[in-house]
Motif scaffolding. Structure first.
Motif, PDB file in Angstrom:
ATOM      1  N   ASN A   1      -1.231  14.032   0.789  1.00 45.31           N
ATOM      2  CA  ASN A   1      -1.691  13.756  -0.579  1.00 45.31           C
ATOM      3  C   ASN A   1      -2.766  14.738  -1.020  1.00 45.31           C
TER       4      ASN A   1
ATOM      5  N   LEU B   1      -5.588   2.080   2.980  1.00 48.90           N
ATOM      6  CA  LEU B   1      -4.345   2.123   3.741  1.00 48.90           C
ATOM      7  C   LEU B   1      -4.601   1.902   5.226  1.00 48.90           C
TER       8      LEU B   1
ATOM      9  N   SER C   1       4.757  13.235   2.853  1.00 48.24           N
ATOM     10  CA  SER C   1       4.284  11.859   2.670  1.00 48.24           C
ATOM     11  C   SER C   1       5.424  10.857   2.613  1.00 48.24           C
TER      12      SER C   1
ATOM     13  N   LEU D   1      -2.399  10.918   4.301  1.00 44.20           N
ATOM     14  CA  LEU D   1      -3.604  11.341   3.584  1.00 44.20           C
ATOM     15  C   LEU D   1      -3.682  12.862   3.451  1.00 44.20           C
TER      16      LEU D   1
ATOM     17  N   ARG E   1      -1.112   7.145   9.068  1.00 44.73           N
ATOM     18  CA  ARG E   1      -2.149   7.216   8.038  1.00 44.73           C
ATOM     19  C   ARG E   1      -2.698   8.624   7.826  1.00 44.73           C
TER      20      ARG E   1
ATOM     21  N   TYR F   1      -7.314   6.613  -2.759  1.00 40.21           N
ATOM     22  CA  TYR F   1      -6.807   5.247  -2.596  1.00 40.21           C
ATOM     23  C   TYR F   1      -6.434   4.985  -1.143  1.00 40.21           C
ATOM     24  N   GLY F   2      -5.653   5.895  -0.570  1.00 38.57           N
ATOM     25  CA  GLY F   2      -5.208   5.706   0.806  1.00 38.57           C
ATOM     26  C   GLY F   2      -6.355   5.755   1.799  1.00 38.57           C
TER      27      GLY F   2
ATOM     28  N   PHE G   1       0.827  -1.204   0.000  1.00 42.46           N
ATOM     29  CA  PHE G   1       0.000   0.000   0.000  1.00 42.46           C
ATOM     30  C   PHE G   1       0.866   1.261   0.000  1.00 42.46           C
ATOM     31  N   VAL G   2       1.871   1.264   0.876  1.00 39.90           N
ATOM     32  CA  VAL G   2       2.726   2.444   1.008  1.00 39.90           C
ATOM     33  C   VAL G   2       3.519   2.686  -0.276  1.00 39.90           C
TER      34      VAL G   2
ATOM     35  N   THR H   1       1.454   4.276  -2.828  1.00 43.53           N
ATOM     36  CA  THR H   1       1.276   5.674  -2.468  1.00 43.53           C
ATOM     37  C   THR H   1       2.464   6.504  -2.927  1.00 43.53           C
TER      38      THR H   1
ATOM     39  N   ASN I   1      -4.569   9.498  -5.317  1.00 43.37           N
ATOM     40  CA  ASN I   1      -3.758   8.860  -4.289  1.00 43.37           C
ATOM     41  C   ASN I   1      -4.420   9.008  -2.917  1.00 43.37           C
TER      42      ASN I   1
END
Length: 418
Positions: free
Chosen positions: A83, A184, A115, A80, A76, A179-180, A10-11, A14, A176
């Protein structure tokens, strides 16, 4: 193990999306600035350097704060917020129509550029100390993958419209964020979070904290010199290649794509082989030697093909960063990983306040009609000498660095908060 693998994946996605968005705008950012200055390359170099200093100053001030906040509230939310902020910043860049708006946008970008440090802390949370160098190498590979597509895409899109790459970058960053937000998971469980220490949430307090960790201060100085040399590429490459080789934004983007491919190969593959074979200390020194050599070759390359031929040599520099981060993170407790990564970003911010101005001024002077020594590659040669000094310091510091293993953090098993 399955949760650990999924979280790291996941990371990395990102970081790839972040770097793709950043790579899209690199070939066209100096050209956008030149539209405000009637196409004057020398003036653009001066202003571009000033914009780089502003960006780095924002990163210097805000990175320790965001690092401390990630230790307190988790990785997290910081990833976020970064982003989302970057996505809105690219939209602002697409709409900028004057120098003041250009500088405002660069300031916002510097504030939101956290990030990667949060991602590094995330990786440290879920990875055993002995495997962190390879994991940090994966982040470097994600950088490379983003730069494989980003610059080439940006150079191509700029042929359609100068501002189109900024709209695309904004869309990628906001995608992004989405998505997170949905997939995430948090890597730092509540029981491993630290209290909110405002004394360490500012760059001065953070540097004092770093100094108290003994040998880490020496490695932080190596990181500073490393970062300082690194800024020559984003600060001068587009202007340098356009002036010396008469390259278009598309050609600049394709060259950066080649840099990204080589970087991904080194940091995604070679790091995992070289670090176990040579150890983190020797790997760090090897990377710095190749980096210094690569920069000098960049500066002496009289033609475009010679510059491109030096790219694989330069890529070996990528071994140094993951090795150094592995050395440092293994000597910091799990609840302080965000603090460490925030401070490393802050150190990079200090370098960023010096590097863009230094290298753009050297470049501007070296191509000015009154220059005593007309050498367009002088900025790259200077960066090579800086890395040579970094290598000397790393040799002195790393050889006496004591071992200090720590327990890795446990990945939070709970689902992400929606």
């Amino acid at each position: 193990m399955q949760k650990h693998t999924a979280a790291v994946r996941f990371v990395l996605i990102t970081v790839i999306l972040d770097m793709l968005a950043l790579g899209v705008v690199i070939p066209v950012l100096p050209n956008l600035l030149k539209t405000f200055l009637n196409g004057d390359t020398v003036q653009a170099a001066h202003y571009y350097g000033a914009a780089g200093v502003l960006w780095a100053a924002m990163q210097f001030v805000f990175s320790p704060l965001l690092g401390v906040l990630s230790d307190r509230f988790g990785r997290r939310p910081i990833i976020l917020l970064s982003n989302a902020g970057l996505g809105l910043d690219y939209v602002l860049m697409a709409l900028a129509n004057s120098l003041p708006w250009f500088f405002i946008a660069r300031a916002v970008s510097g504030i939101c550029a956290a990030s990667v440090s949060s991602a590094s802390a995330y990786i440290a949370d879920v990875t055993p100390p002995e495997k962190r160098a390879a994991a940090f190498g994966s982040i470097g590979a994600a950088f490379g993958i983003g730069f494989v597509l980003g610059p080439a895409l940006g150079g191509t899109l700029s042929a359609v419209d100068m501002r189109l790459p900024f709209w695309i970058a904004g869309g990628l960053s906001l995608a992004n964020f989405c998505y997170g937000y949905f997939v995430l998971p948090e890597s730092l469980p509540p029981e491993r979070r630290s209290s909110l220490d405002w004394k360490r949430a500012n760059p001065v307090g953070g540097l004092i904290w770093l100094a108290r960790h003994g040998k880490l201060l020496g490695l932080a100085c190596v990181h500073f010199l490393n970062s300082l040399a690194h800024f020559v590429l984003p600060a001068t490459f587009a202007l340098y290649a356009g002036y010396r080789y008469q390259w278009s934004p598309k050609e600049i983007g394709l060259t950066l794509m080649a840099v990204g491919v080589c970087s991904a190969i080194v940091q995604g593959g070679l790091v995992r082989k070289v670090v176990p074979a040579l150890g983190e200390r020797r790997t760090l020194l090897l990377g710095l030697v190749f980096g210094a050599t690569g920069f000098v070759l960049y500066g002496l390359a009289a033609t475009g093909p010679w510059f491109v031929a030096a790219v694989p040599i330069m890529a070996i520099w990528g071994l140094g960063g993951p090795a150094m981060q592995g050395l440092m993170s293994a000597r910091i407790d799990g609840h302080e990983q965000g603090k460490l990564q925030g401070m490393l970003s802050s150190v990079m911010g200090v370098a960023g306040m010096i590097g863009p101005a230094l290298f753009t001024q050297v470049f501007a002077y070296s191509i000015a009609p009154e220059a005593v020594w007309h050498e367009p590659g002088a900025a790259f040669i200077l960066a090579g000498l800086i890395l040579l000094g970094s290598c000397t310091l790393a040799w002195k510091v790393a050889r006496s660095l004591p071992a200090r293993p720590v327990e890795p953090a446990v990945l939070a098993a709970s689902a992400p908060d929606a």
